[in-house]
Scaffold this active site. Structure first.
Site, PDB file in Angstrom:
ATOM      1  CB  SER A 187      -8.122   1.808   6.447  1.00  0.00           C
ATOM      2  OG  SER A 187      -8.293   3.066   6.719  1.00  0.00           O
ATOM      3  CE  LYS A 218      -3.754   1.758   2.540  1.00  0.00           C
ATOM      4  NZ  LYS A 218      -4.567   1.334   4.079  1.00  0.00           N
ATOM      5  CB  SER A 225      -7.305   4.177   3.761  1.00  0.00           C
ATOM      6  OG  SER A 225      -6.752   4.097   4.596  1.00  0.00           O
TER       7      SER A 225
END
Length: 492
Positions: free
Chosen positions: A202, A103, A178
């Site tokens: 997230s 990520k 997220s």
């Protein structure tokens, strides 16, 4: 390492980008990359076994995944930056040779870290973040970095000035946030497992939106996130998104072999359901009082009935939180935005706070209006662990929704929505996940047995006491065995 820039970092290597809100036929809304290549429909554990047995090579898996990722990214806009080189793997890692991604809020040496923000001029990281090293110790091969909303603040992966990340089950809908880029790629079949992290939901939110397994571990279960450990309350936990419970269990067992927190009970490798029957609490309305929509309530109630048929005991519970919890969390959230703007230049000398998006700017302004309340906010948030412990007393786990309503269409939570409207929408959506981040307790998102009218997954969340990941994984294995969830369907 050379890198090809993705959607927020310059020209992308693929064309065919779609704008939010474009009407598409149902056949054109599903993104399914599974095929007869080296990856097949294998999860990470299965793929690693094939590589160890030399039935396929790591190079074949890498090539197949690289092709799938680029095909998926052309429609999902899930990749921020590609790694051009085949990175080295740990020969003895449980996932040796398995393709994956990191990520884009976590440093990977040689690749830029942009935190999803146009305020940064992302530059290649000089070294791996500590968690990246732990992630790589499992043996994964990194193909690039996945997109996230600015600083991970939003519950959808959307932007003011770039295309959104789309949901492979239906590209008109959010993939969550997220860790929305990671979720979209795993669900579409591009890779079997990907890095994610969770500061308010997230990992679990995109898992719910995309029909995946997402475990947010106990605070300190993995190497502490560099950003989180400097905060008065460390909300952030790193982990993975996967399509199978055994992949998530194998990841945490492997991560523990690399580094274990002596303050937590050892986890080890969980390989299946427990033989014992569990006592499970049922939480249908959020602790903050936000109502649950009918489709979500029905999915969770159905799961409770199914768990009772499996031999578990299910009983209604309530969590007696301070009525100010939701507003306190928003204030703390605002403090994170304030700190991101105040210290952005430490990460990038060219950081321009004026380019932060509408959500970040609104959160920052909210915090500045409530600055003097910070000590009281922190005290009340820390005190929420008492209400959590009381609600979980005598229970093995608590079942709840992940989200208060089903996955929204793209645009509803976009950062270009006026802040007052957006924060109200987020508060009525992200109503269950933040408590485990504040308290530091583990919780896992799993697909329910039902889907929405638009064919989208619905998530179930099981939460437990600190250090009880084994219980959650045993329960997840039992749920998966009785109610296996489907892959994203092939377009008809």
């Amino acid at each position: 390492m050379m890198a090809a820039q993705g959607p927020t970092g310059g020209p992308a290597p693929e064309n065919g980008r779609r704008e939010a809100g474009v009407t598409q036929s149902r056949q054109d809304t599903v993104v399914h990359t599974y095929g007869d290549d080296a990856l097949g429909e294998h999860d990470a554990v299965g793929l690693a076994r094939l590589i160890r047995r030399r039935e396929i090579s790591a190079a074949e898996a890498h090539r197949a995944a690289a092709d799938r990722v680029r095909r998926a990214a052309a429609r999902l806009d899930a990749v921020e930056v590609y790694a051009d080189e085949h990175t080295a793997t740990e020969r003895d890692g449980v996932f040796a040779g398995v393709p994956s991604l990191v990520k884009d809020n976590t440093d990977y040496q040689g690749l830029p870290t942009g935190h999803g923000s146009a305020a940064f001029t992302a530059r290649p990281a000089r070294r791996h973040a500590p968690f990246t090293r732990q992630f790589l110790s499992t043996g994964v091969t990194v193909l690039g970095k996945t997109r996230l909303p600015e600083f991970g603040f939003n519950a959808t992966t959307e932007y003011e000035d770039a295309p959104p990340v789309r949901n492979p089950w239906h590209t008109g809908f959010s993939s969550g946030g997220s860790s929305g880029g990671s979720a979209a790629l795993v669900a579409s079949g591009a890779v079997p497992i990907a890095h994610a992290n969770d500061g308010g939901g997230s990992i679990r939110i995109p898992a719910a939106c995309c029909g995946l397994v997402g475990l947010k571990a106990t605070r300190g279960r993995v190497i502490p996130n560099a950003d989180g450990r400097t905060l008065p309350i460390n909300l952030i936990s790193d982990g993975v998104l996967s399509r199978s419970v055994r992949d998530t269990a194998a990841f945490f067992a492997a991560a523990e072999r690399y580094w274990r927190n002596p303050k937590l009970p050892p986890l080890g490798l969980v390989e299946g359901p427990a033989e014992r029957r569990m006592r499970i609490g049922l939480l249908l309305e959020s602790p903050s009082g936000v109502p649950t929509d009918a489709a979500t309530r029905a999915a969770v109630t159905d799961a409770a009935t199914a768990l009772e048929k499996m031999g578990h005991t299910v009983e209604l519970v309530a969590i007696g939180l301070d009525g100010r919890f939701a507003q306190d969390f928003i204030t703390y959230w605002g403090m994170l935005s304030f700190l991101a703007g105040a210290f952005g230049k430490r990460l990038d000398r060219g950081f321009d706070r004026r380019r932060m998006d509408g959500l970040s700017q609104g959160l920052r302004a909210h915090y500045l209006r409530n600055l003097r309340a910070t000590p009281d906010v922190l005290r009340r948030l820390r005190r929420s662990r008492d209400a959590y412990a009381a609600a979980h007393r005598g229970l093995d786990a608590v079942l709840s929704p992940v989200l208060a309503h089903t996955t929204p269409p793209l645009g509803r939570l976009s950062p270009d929505v006026p802040y007052a409207t957006l924060i109200e929408r987020l508060s009525s959506y992200v109503a269950f996940t933040p408590l485990d981040n504040v308290v530091g307790t583990p919780s896992i998102s799993l697909p329910a047995r039902t889907t929405t009218a638009d064919g989208l997954p619905v998530g179930l969340m099981f939460s437990a006491r600190p250090g009880a990941e084994r219980t959650l994984l045993e329960l997840a294995f039992a749920w998966e065995a009785e109610h296996p969830w489907p892959l994203v369907p092939a377009p008809r």
